[in-house]
Design a protein around this motif. Structure first.
Motif, PDB file in Angstrom:
ATOM      1  N   HIS A  11       0.255  -1.168  -0.278  1.00  0.00           N
ATOM      2  CA  HIS A  11       0.039  -0.014   0.087  1.00  0.00           C
ATOM      3  C   HIS A  11       0.830   1.420  -0.460  1.00  0.00           C
ATOM      4  O   HIS A  11       1.592   1.518   0.526  1.00  0.00           O
ATOM      5  N   SER A  12       1.030   2.058  -1.618  1.00  0.00           N
ATOM      6  CA  SER A  12       1.883   3.037  -1.103  1.00  0.00           C
ATOM      7  C   SER A  12       1.837   4.188   0.119  1.00  0.00           C
ATOM      8  O   SER A  12       2.263   4.340   0.326  1.00  0.00           O
ATOM      9  N   ARG A  13       0.715   4.630   0.686  1.00  0.00           N
ATOM     10  CA  ARG A  13       0.016   4.888   1.708  1.00  0.00           C
ATOM     11  C   ARG A  13       0.448   4.922   2.827  1.00  0.00           C
ATOM     12  O   ARG A  13       1.269   5.839   3.512  1.00  0.00           O
ATOM     13  N   ARG A  14       0.715   3.330   3.151  1.00  0.00           N
ATOM     14  CA  ARG A  14       1.225   2.604   4.407  1.00  0.00           C
ATOM     15  C   ARG A  14       3.110   3.083   4.354  1.00  0.00           C
ATOM     16  O   ARG A  14       3.406   3.146   5.231  1.00  0.00           O
ATOM     17  N   LEU A  15       3.092   3.492   2.673  1.00  0.00           N
ATOM     18  CA  LEU A  15       4.943   2.919   2.615  1.00  0.00           C
ATOM     19  C   LEU A  15       5.450   4.386   3.347  1.00  0.00           C
ATOM     20  O   LEU A  15       6.162   4.486   3.548  1.00  0.00           O
ATOM     21  N   LEU A  16       4.640   5.856   2.599  1.00  0.00           N
ATOM     22  CA  LEU A  16       4.685   7.318   2.664  1.00  0.00           C
ATOM     23  C   LEU A  16       5.050   6.981   4.167  1.00  0.00           C
ATOM     24  O   LEU A  16       6.106   7.635   4.959  1.00  0.00           O
ATOM     25  N   LEU A  17       3.982   6.746   5.397  1.00  0.00           N
ATOM     26  CA  LEU A  17       4.201   6.865   6.788  1.00  0.00           C
ATOM     27  C   LEU A  17       5.703   6.003   7.214  1.00  0.00           C
ATOM     28  O   LEU A  17       5.954   6.685   8.160  1.00  0.00           O
ATOM     29  N   ARG A  18       5.781   5.287   6.507  1.00  0.00           N
ATOM     30  CA  ARG A  18       6.740   3.761   7.223  1.00  0.00           C
ATOM     31  C   ARG A  18       8.727   4.866   6.702  1.00  0.00           C
ATOM     32  O   ARG A  18       9.726   4.982   7.258  1.00  0.00           O
ATOM     33  N   ILE A  19       8.657   6.511   5.692  1.00  0.00           N
ATOM     34  CA  ILE A  19       9.480   7.095   6.038  1.00  0.00           C
ATOM     35  C   ILE A  19       9.443   8.331   6.612  1.00  0.00           C
ATOM     36  O   ILE A  19       8.890   8.916   7.450  1.00  0.00           O
ATOM     37  N   HIS A  20      10.988   8.495   7.428  1.00  0.00           N
ATOM     38  CA  HIS A  20      10.998   9.153   8.867  1.00  0.00           C
ATOM     39  C   HIS A  20       9.855  11.213   7.801  1.00  0.00           C
ATOM     40  O   HIS A  20      10.291  11.190   6.891  1.00  0.00           O
ATOM     41  N   PRO A  21       9.067  11.329   8.629  1.00  0.00           N
ATOM     42  CA  PRO A  21       8.521  12.598   8.463  1.00  0.00           C
ATOM     43  C   PRO A  21       9.896  13.523   8.018  1.00  0.00           C
ATOM     44  O   PRO A  21       9.118  14.458   7.295  1.00  0.00           O
ATOM     45  N   GLU A  22      11.093  14.138   8.568  1.00  0.00           N
ATOM     46  CA  GLU A  22      11.695  15.024   7.924  1.00  0.00           C
ATOM     47  C   GLU A  22      12.107  15.341   6.369  1.00  0.00           C
ATOM     48  O   GLU A  22      12.260  15.876   5.495  1.00  0.00           O
ATOM     49  N   GLU A  23      11.873  13.886   5.792  1.00  0.00           N
ATOM     50  CA  GLU A  23      11.965  13.935   4.426  1.00  0.00           C
ATOM     51  C   GLU A  23      11.002  13.389   3.628  1.00  0.00           C
ATOM     52  O   GLU A  23      11.216  12.979   2.239  1.00  0.00           O
ATOM     53  N   ARG A  24       9.876  13.048   4.242  1.00  0.00           N
ATOM     54  CA  ARG A  24       8.918  12.711   2.983  1.00  0.00           C
ATOM     55  C   ARG A  24       8.040  13.700   2.565  1.00  0.00           C
ATOM     56  O   ARG A  24       8.583  13.071   1.141  1.00  0.00           O
ATOM     57  N   LYS A  25       8.562  14.471   2.627  1.00  0.00           N
ATOM     58  CA  LYS A  25       8.058  15.693   1.490  1.00  0.00           C
ATOM     59  C   LYS A  25       8.611  15.910   0.407  1.00  0.00           C
ATOM     60  O   LYS A  25       8.182  16.098  -0.567  1.00  0.00           O
ATOM     61  N   LEU A  26      10.570  15.506   1.027  1.00  0.00           N
ATOM     62  CA  LEU A  26      11.524  15.440  -0.269  1.00  0.00           C
ATOM     63  C   LEU A  26      10.849  14.952  -1.543  1.00  0.00           C
ATOM     64  O   LEU A  26      11.445  15.599  -1.916  1.00  0.00           O
ATOM     65  N   PHE A  27      10.948  13.375  -0.561  1.00  0.00           N
ATOM     66  CA  PHE A  27      10.845  12.001  -1.288  1.00  0.00           C
ATOM     67  C   PHE A  27       9.817  12.231  -2.247  1.00  0.00           C
ATOM     68  O   PHE A  27       9.579  12.398  -3.470  1.00  0.00           O
ATOM     69  N   MET A  28       8.495  13.008  -1.503  1.00  0.00           N
ATOM     70  CA  MET A  28       7.596  12.796  -2.809  1.00  0.00           C
ATOM     71  C   MET A  28       7.436  13.582  -4.366  1.00  0.00           C
ATOM     72  O   MET A  28       7.331  13.555  -4.907  1.00  0.00           O
TER      73      MET A  28
END
Length: 490
Positions: A190-207
Motif C-alpha cells: 500500500h503506497s500510503r502505508r509506505l509513505l508513513l514509513r518514511i521519516h517525517p523530515e524527508e517525507r515531503k522531499l521524497f514525494m
C-alpha cells in the motif's frame, strides 16, 4: 477512340471463374453428407490433388486430420445446421503426400425450397505463418516467464530491496527483502502505508523528488530514513532508472533501496570529529595569523632577505591552512543542516570583480559575457564563494587556459552564471561525482591541493538557494561550471 465503361458493360472485364479458381484462399462445396461437389484450383494445389480424384469421390471430412474430424462432427455440423453459417474454425488439412496444412474455415449453406440444406460452400484460409507465429509467441511467453522467475529468484537472494514501477510511478514488484524489512504480509503493498514509513523530515522531499522523476523521466537518487521493525529508522539510498524500448518509449522503472545506515553514521562521527578539531584549530591559527600580520608590518625593520621571504611564505601557508579549516567547518555545518543564509537583492557586478582580484593577470584574464548588471536575490557572500571556487578550479585544473569567461544570462525563471575555461575537460564518468564530498579530479597525475570540498560546499549553497548546479564538459573541449538562482522574490 477509347472504350467507355459503365455498369452495363463492366461485367465483360470480370472472369468470375478465374476469380474463383485462382483466389488466394481455397474454395470447396459439398452436400450435407460431406461429398465434395466443387473445389477450386488453389485448394487442389495446396493438397497436391487432382480434381477428378476428389469430386463425388471423397468427402470433406476425408481431407481433415483425425482430431479435426471429431470437431467437425461435434461442432461444425450442429452449428451449420442451426445457424446456417460458421466463421473461422481451425482445422488441419492432410495433403496427398502427408503434409499438414493449418487452415481457418468459414462456411455458409444453400437451402432448397423446403428450407433444407442443399449444399455447403466453404472458404479455407491458409494460416501456416500464423501458426508459426503463435508457436513462437508461446515459446517467447514461456521464456519471459522463465526469465521473470529467474529475476525474482535472484532478486530475493540480494540483501537489499529491489523494486519496479510502471510509467505512472505505481510500484508493481518488490523482492523478498522488502517484506522482511517492513515486516508486512506478502504481496500487500500500500503506497500510503509506505509513505508513513518514511521519516517525517524527508517525507515531503521524497514525494517532490518522486513526482519530478516520474514526470520528467530523469533518474531517481535520494537518501532518506525508513522505519523498519521495532520502529527504528535507518538511512537508505533509493535509486531508480527508467527503461525505454527500442523506439525510445518509457516502459518501466527499475530501482533499488540500499541500507547505508552504518555508512551515514560513520560519516556523522567523522563530521563530528572534524567539526571539533576544526574549531580547536581555528583559535591557534587565528593567533598565528595575527602574529604573522604583525611581523609583516615590521618587515621594513628587518635586514635579512631570508627572514622576509620566510615571513611571506608563512603568511601564505597560514592562509591556506585557514582556508582548509574554513572548508571543513562549512562542510560540517552543511551536513548537519546548519547553513544559514542572509538573503538580499544585489547586483551580480558587485561580486564579480572581487572574485577575480586574486588572479595573476599575466597568467589568466577574465572576460564577461551576457548581462552582468542583473540582480540576484540571495546570500551575497555565499554566492561570491561559489563563483570564486569555480574560478579557482579553472586556474587549478586548466592552468593553460589563458582566458576564463564568466557568463551571466537571464532565463525564464532564473539567472544562470557560468565560469568557462578552455582546459582539458572532464570525462562523463567523473562528472557525476564532482559535487560529492572529498572528491578530487585526478589532473593527469599532477598533485593538486585541497580537500575536495569546494564543489560540495558550492552545491549545498546553491541548493539552499533553491537553485541548480552542474557542469558541461567533454575531454579536450574545456569545462563550464554553472549554477542557476531563481529570480528576485521582490
Amino acid at each position: 477512340m477509347p472504350t467507355v465503361y459503365n455498369r452495363e458493360n463492366i461485367g465483360s472485364l470480370i472472369d468470375i471463374e478465374a476469380l474463383y479458381q485462382y483466389a488466394p484462399c481455397g474454395y470447396v462445396s459439398f452436400i450435407p453428407d460431406g461429398t465434395i461437389i466443387k473445389v477450386n484450383h488453389t485448394l487442389l494445389e495446396w493438397l497436391g490433388e487432382q480434381e477428378d480424384d476428389l469430386l463425388f469421390k471423397k468427402k470433406f471430412s476425408d481431407l481433415i486430420s483425425k482430431g479435426g474430424n471429431m470437431h467437425f462432427e461435434m461442432f461444425f455440423r450442429p452449428m451449420i445446421n442451426v445457424h446456417g453459417k460458421v466463421k473461422e474454425l481451425s482445422y488441419e488439412l492432410m495433403g496427398k503426400e502427408g503434409e499438414i496444412l493449418p487452415v481457418l474455415l468459414s462456411a455458409t449453406t444453400i437451402r432448397d425450397g423446403n428450407n433444407k440444406i442443399a449444399a455447403i460452400n466453404a472458404a479455407l484460409y491458409e494460416i501456416t505463418d500464423r501458426k508459426k507465429f503463435e508457436k513462437e509467441l508461446v515459446i517467447a511467453k514461456k521464456q519471459a516467464d522463465l526469465e521473470r522467475k529467474r529475476f525474482a529468484f535472484l532478486a530475493d537472494l540480494i540483501p537489499e530491496i529491489i523494486w519496479t514501477a510502471d510509467t505512472y510511478g505505481h510500484i508493481d514488484y518488490v523482492n523478498e527483502r522488502f517484506f522482511q524489512y517492513f515486516n508486512i504480509d506478502h504481496r500487500i503493498v500500500h503506497s500510503r502505508r509506505l509513505l508513513l514509513r518514511i521519516h517525517p523530515e524527508e517525507r515531503k522531499l521524497f514525494m517532490t523528488e518522486w513526482r519530478a522523476c516520474f514526470g520528467t523521466g530523469r533518474e531517481l537518487n535520494i537518501t532518506l530514513r525508513l522505519e523498519g521493525e521495532q520502529g527504528i529508522h535507518k538511512w537508505h539510498l533509493i535509486k531508480g532508472a527508467p527503461h525505454q524500448d527500442e523506439y525510445g518509449k518509457l516502459t518501466k522503472w527499475f530501482g533499488s533501496c540500499f541500507n547505508i545506515d552504518d555508512h551515514v553514521k560513520a560519516l556523522q562521527k567523522k563530521d563530528d570529529f572534524i567539526s571539533i578539531a576544526s574549531h580547536e584549530l581555528k583559535t591557534p591559527v587565528t593567533s598565528l595569523k595575527a602574529s604573522l600580520q604583525l611581523l609583516d608590518r615590521l618587515k621594513s625593520e628587518i635586514q635579512s632577505k631570508k627572514i622576509i621571504s620566510l615571513i611571506d611564505q608563512a603568511i601564505r601557508n597560514a592562509g591556506k591552512v585557514n582556508t582548509l579549516i574554513s572548508d571543513l567547518l562549512n562542510a560540517s555545518q552543511m551536513s548537519q543542516g546548519q547553513l544559514h543564509l542572509n538573503k538580499k537583492s544585489f547586483y551580480i557586478s558587485e561580486i564579480l570583480k572581487d572574485c577575480c582580484n586574486h588572479l595573476n593577470e599575466d597568467l589568466h584574464r577574465v572576460t564577461f559575457e551576457g548581462d552582468v548588471s542583473l540582480t540576484l536575490f540571495g546570500d551575497q557572500d555565499r554566492i561570491s564563494q561559489v563563483i570564486t571556487n569555480f574560478i579557482n578550479n579553472a586556474v587549478k585544473y586548466a592552468p593553460q587556459s589563458k582566458i576564463i569567461k564568466i557568463s551571466v544570462r537571464q532565463l525564464s525563471k532564473s539567472i544562470k552564471v557560468a565560469v568557462i575555461d578552455d582546459g582539458p575537460g572532464i570525462s562523463k564518468d567523473k562528472q557525476e561525482h564532482l559535487f560529492d564530498r572529498y572528491y578530487r579530479v585526478d589532473s593527469n597525475g599532477a598533485q593538486v591541493s585541497g580537500l575536495g570540498l569546494g564543489l560540495y560546499i558550492s552545491a549545498e549553497i546553491i541548493r539552499k538557494h533553491d537553485g541548480t548546479i552542474g557542469v558541461d564538459s567533454s575531454p579536450g573541449k574545456g569545462a563550464s561550471f554553472w549554477f542557476t538562482i531563481p529570480l528576485s522574490e521582490e
